[in-house]
Design a protein around this motif. Structure first.
Motif, PDB file in Angstrom:
ATOM      1  N   ILE A  65       0.856  -1.177   0.000  1.00  0.00           N
ATOM      2  CA  ILE A  65       0.000   0.000   0.000  1.00  0.00           C
ATOM      3  C   ILE A  65       0.898   1.234   0.000  1.00  0.00           C
ATOM      4  CG2 ILE A  65      -1.718   1.303   1.303  1.00  0.00           C
ATOM      5  CD1 ILE A  65      -2.590  -1.454   2.494  1.00  0.00           C
ATOM      6  N   GLN A  66       0.738   2.066  -1.006  1.00  0.00           N
ATOM      7  CA  GLN A  66       1.561   3.256  -1.137  1.00  0.00           C
ATOM      8  C   GLN A  66       0.743   4.493  -0.747  1.00  0.00           C
ATOM      9  OE1 GLN A  66       4.893   2.936  -1.972  1.00  0.00           O
ATOM     10  NE2 GLN A  66       4.411   0.755  -1.873  1.00  0.00           N
ATOM     11  N   ASN A  67       1.319   5.304   0.118  1.00  0.00           N
ATOM     12  CA  ASN A  67       0.636   6.516   0.570  1.00  0.00           C
ATOM     13  C   ASN A  67       1.468   7.715   0.151  1.00  0.00           C
ATOM     14  OD1 ASN A  67      -1.193   8.193   1.884  1.00  0.00           O
ATOM     15  ND2 ASN A  67      -0.164   8.005   3.861  1.00  0.00           N
ATOM     16  N   GLY A  68       1.066   8.361  -0.955  1.00  0.00           N
ATOM     17  CA  GLY A  68       1.856   9.447  -1.510  1.00  0.00           C
ATOM     18  C   GLY A  68       1.067  10.727  -1.670  1.00  0.00           C
ATOM     19  N   ALA A  69       1.627  11.643  -2.416  1.00  0.00           N
ATOM     20  CA  ALA A  69       1.000  12.951  -2.614  1.00  0.00           C
ATOM     21  C   ALA A  69      -0.341  12.835  -3.324  1.00  0.00           C
ATOM     22  CB  ALA A  69       1.941  13.853  -3.414  1.00  0.00           C
ATOM     23  N   ASP A  70      -0.498  11.825  -4.173  1.00  0.00           N
ATOM     24  CA  ASP A  70      -1.753  11.642  -4.910  1.00  0.00           C
ATOM     25  C   ASP A  70      -2.832  10.969  -4.093  1.00  0.00           C
ATOM     26  OD1 ASP A  70      -0.652  12.815  -7.109  1.00  0.00           O
ATOM     27  OD2 ASP A  70      -0.335  10.958  -8.224  1.00  0.00           O
ATOM     28  N   GLY A  71      -2.452  10.260  -3.010  1.00  0.00           N
ATOM     29  CA  GLY A  71      -3.427   9.534  -2.225  1.00  0.00           C
ATOM     30  C   GLY A  71      -2.944   8.133  -1.892  1.00  0.00           C
ATOM     31  N   ILE A  72      -3.886   7.244  -1.617  1.00  0.00           N
ATOM     32  CA  ILE A  72      -3.578   5.864  -1.260  1.00  0.00           C
ATOM     33  C   ILE A  72      -3.627   4.994  -2.511  1.00  0.00           C
ATOM     34  CG2 ILE A  72      -4.276   3.848   0.079  1.00  0.00           C
ATOM     35  CD1 ILE A  72      -5.534   5.696   2.105  1.00  0.00           C
ATOM     36  N   GLN A  73      -2.498   4.400  -2.850  1.00  0.00           N
ATOM     37  CA  GLN A  73      -2.452   3.495  -3.998  1.00  0.00           C
ATOM     38  C   GLN A  73      -2.641   2.066  -3.504  1.00  0.00           C
ATOM     39  OE1 GLN A  73       1.303   2.697  -6.020  1.00  0.00           O
ATOM     40  NE2 GLN A  73       0.286   2.931  -8.002  1.00  0.00           N
ATOM     41  N   LEU A 103     -17.850  10.903   0.319  1.00  0.00           N
ATOM     42  CA  LEU A 103     -17.382  11.149  -1.051  1.00  0.00           C
ATOM     43  C   LEU A 103     -15.971  10.610  -1.192  1.00  0.00           C
ATOM     44  CD1 LEU A 103     -17.781  14.309  -3.245  1.00  0.00           C
ATOM     45  CD2 LEU A 103     -15.500  13.338  -2.897  1.00  0.00           C
ATOM     46  N   ILE A 104     -15.764   9.808  -2.215  1.00  0.00           N
ATOM     47  CA  ILE A 104     -14.459   9.210  -2.511  1.00  0.00           C
ATOM     48  C   ILE A 104     -14.176   9.413  -3.990  1.00  0.00           C
ATOM     49  CG2 ILE A 104     -13.114   7.062  -2.574  1.00  0.00           C
ATOM     50  CD1 ILE A 104     -16.200   7.116  -0.425  1.00  0.00           C
ATOM     51  N   THR A 105     -12.973   9.876  -4.319  1.00  0.00           N
ATOM     52  CA  THR A 105     -12.552   9.905  -5.715  1.00  0.00           C
ATOM     53  C   THR A 105     -11.426   8.901  -5.902  1.00  0.00           C
ATOM     54  OG1 THR A 105     -10.965  11.705  -5.366  1.00  0.00           O
ATOM     55  CG2 THR A 105     -13.202  12.316  -6.012  1.00  0.00           C
ATOM     56  N   ALA A 106     -11.375   8.294  -7.072  1.00  0.00           N
ATOM     57  CA  ALA A 106     -10.372   7.258  -7.330  1.00  0.00           C
ATOM     58  C   ALA A 106      -9.954   7.281  -8.789  1.00  0.00           C
ATOM     59  CB  ALA A 106     -10.921   5.882  -6.965  1.00  0.00           C
ATOM     60  N   ARG A 107      -8.699   6.872  -9.020  1.00  0.00           N
ATOM     61  CA  ARG A 107      -8.127   6.820 -10.373  1.00  0.00           C
ATOM     62  C   ARG A 107      -7.715   5.396 -10.699  1.00  0.00           C
ATOM     63  NH1 ARG A 107      -3.671   9.867  -9.645  1.00  0.00           N
ATOM     64  NH2 ARG A 107      -2.329   8.062  -9.352  1.00  0.00           N
ATOM     65  N   ALA A 108      -8.094   4.933 -11.878  1.00  0.00           N
ATOM     66  CA  ALA A 108      -7.615   3.642 -12.378  1.00  0.00           C
ATOM     67  C   ALA A 108      -6.236   3.873 -12.975  1.00  0.00           C
ATOM     68  CB  ALA A 108      -8.574   3.079 -13.420  1.00  0.00           C
ATOM     69  N   ASP A 109      -5.197   3.403 -12.296  1.00  0.00           N
ATOM     70  CA  ASP A 109      -3.837   3.696 -12.737  1.00  0.00           C
ATOM     71  C   ASP A 109      -3.498   3.011 -14.055  1.00  0.00           C
ATOM     72  OD1 ASP A 109      -3.384   5.259 -10.441  1.00  0.00           O
ATOM     73  OD2 ASP A 109      -2.886   3.474  -9.274  1.00  0.00           O
ATOM     74  N   GLY A 110      -4.260   1.971 -14.398  1.00  0.00           N
ATOM     75  CA  GLY A 110      -4.020   1.280 -15.658  1.00  0.00           C
ATOM     76  C   GLY A 110      -4.687   1.937 -16.852  1.00  0.00           C
ATOM     77  N   GLY A 111      -5.454   3.005 -16.606  1.00  0.00           N
ATOM     78  CA  GLY A 111      -6.058   3.715 -17.714  1.00  0.00           C
ATOM     79  C   GLY A 111      -7.547   3.916 -17.593  1.00  0.00           C
ATOM     80  N   ARG A 269      -9.119  11.129  -2.951  1.00  0.00           N
ATOM     81  CA  ARG A 269      -9.824  12.058  -2.058  1.00  0.00           C
ATOM     82  C   ARG A 269     -10.836  11.297  -1.202  1.00  0.00           C
ATOM     83  NH1 ARG A 269     -11.626  15.101  -5.628  1.00  0.00           N
ATOM     84  NH2 ARG A 269     -10.147  16.829  -5.443  1.00  0.00           N
ATOM     85  N   PHE A 270     -10.939  11.726   0.058  1.00  0.00           N
ATOM     86  CA  PHE A 270     -12.044  11.294   0.901  1.00  0.00           C
ATOM     87  C   PHE A 270     -12.584  12.503   1.642  1.00  0.00           C
ATOM     88  CE2 PHE A 270     -13.585  10.174   5.185  1.00  0.00           C
ATOM     89  CZ  PHE A 270     -14.766   9.557   4.792  1.00  0.00           C
ATOM     90  N   GLU A 271     -13.898  12.701   1.560  1.00  0.00           N
ATOM     91  CA  GLU A 271     -14.568  13.780   2.271  1.00  0.00           C
ATOM     92  C   GLU A 271     -15.826  13.235   2.943  1.00  0.00           C
ATOM     93  OE1 GLU A 271     -13.235  17.431  -0.732  1.00  0.00           O
ATOM     94  OE2 GLU A 271     -15.347  16.885  -0.551  1.00  0.00           O
TER      95      GLU A 271
END
Length: 276
Positions: A65-73, A103-111, A269-271
């Motif tokens: 689990i990576q915790n960086g500037a972008d969030g939790i990977q 509210l949660i935002t998430a990114r699919a790192d694979g595209g 993001r989590f709000e």
């Protein structure tokens, strides 16, 4: 079960257990994200370490689990020993927030979330480890599945309540995340209305949105109002002074079936807005 709403699984079972925390980076079972603490060795047990049987058959490895500037990977990665299960990820919010808008935002790192491996599942959900008292109703773990990205007969994602298999039709809304959707915003509003009815309002949008910059209607992918079905309404859990449901974020493999390759989703993001 006599110990309803028993929160002892969290402390001292894993968070204060010297053997359990050795599985975590720097022996620290917590990371900080969105100004809150998240627990990373939730699945550890004395007999199995971080390996979990059904339905996962995989290792929930805090070290990936990576915790960086972008969030939790959250990642799914192969084991260095090819005979062993793949490694997967889960974090659990320590705060018990109760009724309100999540509210949660998430990114699919694979595209794209539409391209997540067919064997992989990205989950965002409330869950209580111990049983709730009978007054809560049939959803004994107070589980609200805000979103599950997984292949199913109705598409590649779903909103769900539990217990899923106890009802026909099942308490689920299947839908499809469109191709090319790399960012999503999940919103779930859990509250009690003026008539005393429990409400869980599910929404999923494409894009990166927040409470300050809310998503436009044009970006809505799917929504669900299970309380409109009288049977499903009984599955919406309550929140009390003793309940201990927490928010979970995970990326795992259905029955341990190997993916075509590594998978990665970053929660950016989590709000939370408490119910008024």
């Amino acid at each position: 079960m006599s110990n309803y709403d028993d929160d002892s699984y969290f402390q001292p079972a894993n968070t204060n257990n010297p053997e359990a925390v050795t599985y975590c980076p720097n022996d620290n079972p917590f990371i900080t994200f969105a100004g809150r603490q998240w627990w990373i060795n939730y699945h550890w047990t004395q007999n199995q370490g971080t390996y979990v049987w059904e339905p996962f058959q995989s290792i929930f490895d805090p070290t990936i689990i990576q915790n960086g500037a972008d969030g939790i990977q959250l990642q799914i990665l192969p084991n260095a020993d090819p005979t062993k299960a793949w490694r997967t990820s889960e974090v659990v919010l320590m705060d018990k927030l109760g009724y309100g808008k999540y509210l949660i935002t998430a990114r699919a790192d694979g595209g794209s979330f539409s391209d997540l491996d067919p064997n992989a599942v990205f989950g965002v959900f409330l869950y209580q480890y111990s049983d709730a008292p009978p007054s809560n109703g049939p959803n004994v773990h107070r589980e609200i599945d805000f979103l599950e990205v997984l292949r199913n007969a109705g598409g590649n994602a779903q909103f769900t309540l539990q217990p899923y298999d106890a009802y026909d039709p099942h308490p689920v809304e299947f839908f499809k995340i469109p191709s090319g959707t790399s960012m999503i915003t999940i919103i779930n509003d859990w509250y009690v209305d003026q008539g005393g009815n429990r409400i869980a309002a599910y929404s999923l949008y494409s894009g990166d949105w927040s409470f300050e910059n809310p998503p436009p209607a044009a970006d809505l992918i799917a929504q669900w109002a299970p309380a409109q079905n009288s049977t499903f309404a009984t599955l919406i859990p309550d929140h009390t002074d003793t309940s201990c449901e927490r928010l979970h974020l995970n990326l795992w493999l259905m029955h341990g079936a190997a993916p075509q390759g590594p998978q990665s989703v970053t929660v950016t993001r989590f709000e939370f807005q408490p119910a008024s």
